[in-house]
Design a protein around this motif. Sequence first.
Motif, PDB file in Angstrom:
ATOM      1  N   UNK A  45       0.833  -1.200   0.000  1.00 47.85           N
ATOM      2  CA  UNK A  45       0.000   0.000   0.000  1.00 47.85           C
ATOM      3  C   UNK A  45       0.870   1.253   0.000  1.00 47.85           C
ATOM      4  N   UNK A  46       0.352   2.320  -0.568  1.00 47.47           N
ATOM      5  CA  UNK A  46       1.065   3.591  -0.580  1.00 47.47           C
ATOM      6  C   UNK A  46       1.352   4.054   0.850  1.00 47.47           C
ATOM      7  N   UNK A  47       0.411   3.840   1.740  1.00 50.48           N
ATOM      8  CA  UNK A  47       0.580   4.244   3.137  1.00 50.48           C
ATOM      9  C   UNK A  47       1.778   3.526   3.768  1.00 50.48           C
ATOM     10  N   UNK A  48       1.968   2.245   3.424  1.00 52.66           N
ATOM     11  CA  UNK A  48       3.115   1.503   3.939  1.00 52.66           C
ATOM     12  C   UNK A  48       4.424   2.101   3.434  1.00 52.66           C
ATOM     13  N   UNK A  49       4.424   2.563   2.193  1.00 53.57           N
ATOM     14  CA  UNK A  49       5.618   3.190   1.636  1.00 53.57           C
ATOM     15  C   UNK A  49       5.940   4.494   2.358  1.00 53.57           C
ATOM     16  N   UNK A  50       4.904   5.243   2.747  1.00 51.69           N
ATOM     17  CA  UNK A  50       5.125   6.482   3.519  1.00 51.69           C
ATOM     18  C   UNK A  50       5.828   6.177   4.828  1.00 51.69           C
ATOM     19  N   UNK A  51       5.345   5.128   5.527  1.00 55.66           N
ATOM     20  CA  UNK A  51       5.971   4.743   6.792  1.00 55.66           C
ATOM     21  C   UNK A  51       7.423   4.335   6.574  1.00 55.66           C
ATOM     22  N   UNK A  52       7.679   3.601   5.497  1.00 60.84           N
ATOM     23  CA  UNK A  52       9.038   3.166   5.192  1.00 60.84           C
ATOM     24  C   UNK A  52       9.950   4.359   4.944  1.00 60.84           C
ATOM     25  N   UNK A  53       9.469   5.332   4.175  1.00 62.12           N
ATOM     26  CA  UNK A  53      10.270   6.527   3.890  1.00 62.12           C
ATOM     27  C   UNK A  53      10.588   7.273   5.185  1.00 62.12           C
ATOM     28  N   UNK A  54       9.600   7.452   6.036  1.00 63.01           N
ATOM     29  CA  UNK A  54       9.824   8.149   7.315  1.00 63.01           C
ATOM     30  C   UNK A  54      10.868   7.401   8.143  1.00 63.01           C
ATOM     31  N   UNK A  55      10.725   6.093   8.256  1.00 63.91           N
ATOM     32  CA  UNK A  55      11.667   5.307   9.061  1.00 63.91           C
ATOM     33  C   UNK A  55      13.074   5.361   8.484  1.00 63.91           C
ATOM     34  N   UNK A  56      13.204   5.219   7.173  1.00 61.53           N
ATOM     35  CA  UNK A  56      14.533   5.252   6.549  1.00 61.53           C
ATOM     36  C   UNK A  56      15.198   6.616   6.718  1.00 61.53           C
ATOM     37  N   UNK A  57      14.443   7.679   6.518  1.00 61.22           N
ATOM     38  CA  UNK A  57      15.018   9.017   6.682  1.00 61.22           C
ATOM     39  C   UNK A  57      15.472   9.250   8.112  1.00 61.22           C
ATOM     40  N   UNK A  58      14.656   8.816   9.079  1.00 60.79           N
ATOM     41  CA  UNK A  58      15.038   8.983  10.480  1.00 60.79           C
ATOM     42  C   UNK A  58      16.278   8.144  10.799  1.00 60.79           C
ATOM     43  N   UNK A  59      16.334   6.908  10.283  1.00 54.58           N
ATOM     44  CA  UNK A  59      17.500   6.044  10.512  1.00 54.58           C
ATOM     45  C   UNK A  59      18.767   6.633   9.898  1.00 54.58           C
ATOM     46  N   UNK A  60      18.607   7.405   8.824  1.00 50.57           N
ATOM     47  CA  UNK A  60      19.746   8.045   8.166  1.00 50.57           C
ATOM     48  C   UNK A  60      20.182   9.329   8.864  1.00 50.57           C
ATOM     49  N   UNK A  61      19.468   9.697   9.934  1.00 51.37           N
ATOM     50  CA  UNK A  61      19.852  10.865  10.706  1.00 51.37           C
ATOM     51  C   UNK A  61      19.301  12.183  10.194  1.00 51.37           C
ATOM     52  N   UNK A  62      18.318  12.123   9.306  1.00 53.10           N
ATOM     53  CA  UNK A  62      17.696  13.359   8.826  1.00 53.10           C
ATOM     54  C   UNK A  62      16.931  13.974   9.999  1.00 53.10           C
TER      55      UNK A  62
END
Length: 103
Positions: A45-62
């Motif tokens: 789902x698109x919503x799942x992709x949003x969560x993934x993007x948020x988690x990846x960006x946070x993990x990258x230190x953004x």
Amino acid sequence: MSAGSYGWSANSTACEYHPSTSRMFRLGGPDFAALREAAGCPDVRLHDLRHTVVSLLMDLGVPPHVVQAVARHADVKITLKIHSHANLDVMRQALGKLDGRLS
């Protein structure tokens, strides 16, 4: 085709205007599914992709306020809540390191 015909307002973040077809399309509905299938992506789902993007960006230190802007969250608390929810396994691993040290 107008945004209203999809039941979305023109200001909805889940509804996009596609200039080459001069129509609005709903990113979370059949239009997204067709794009996903054409790209050979798994059933997600698109919503799942949003969560993934948020988690990846946070993990990258953004910085959280930047991730908030990317995700278009109204409040940074929403961004931080998603990230903390996604990192329950990391928290369990951290607490597991205390095992045997407190007895």
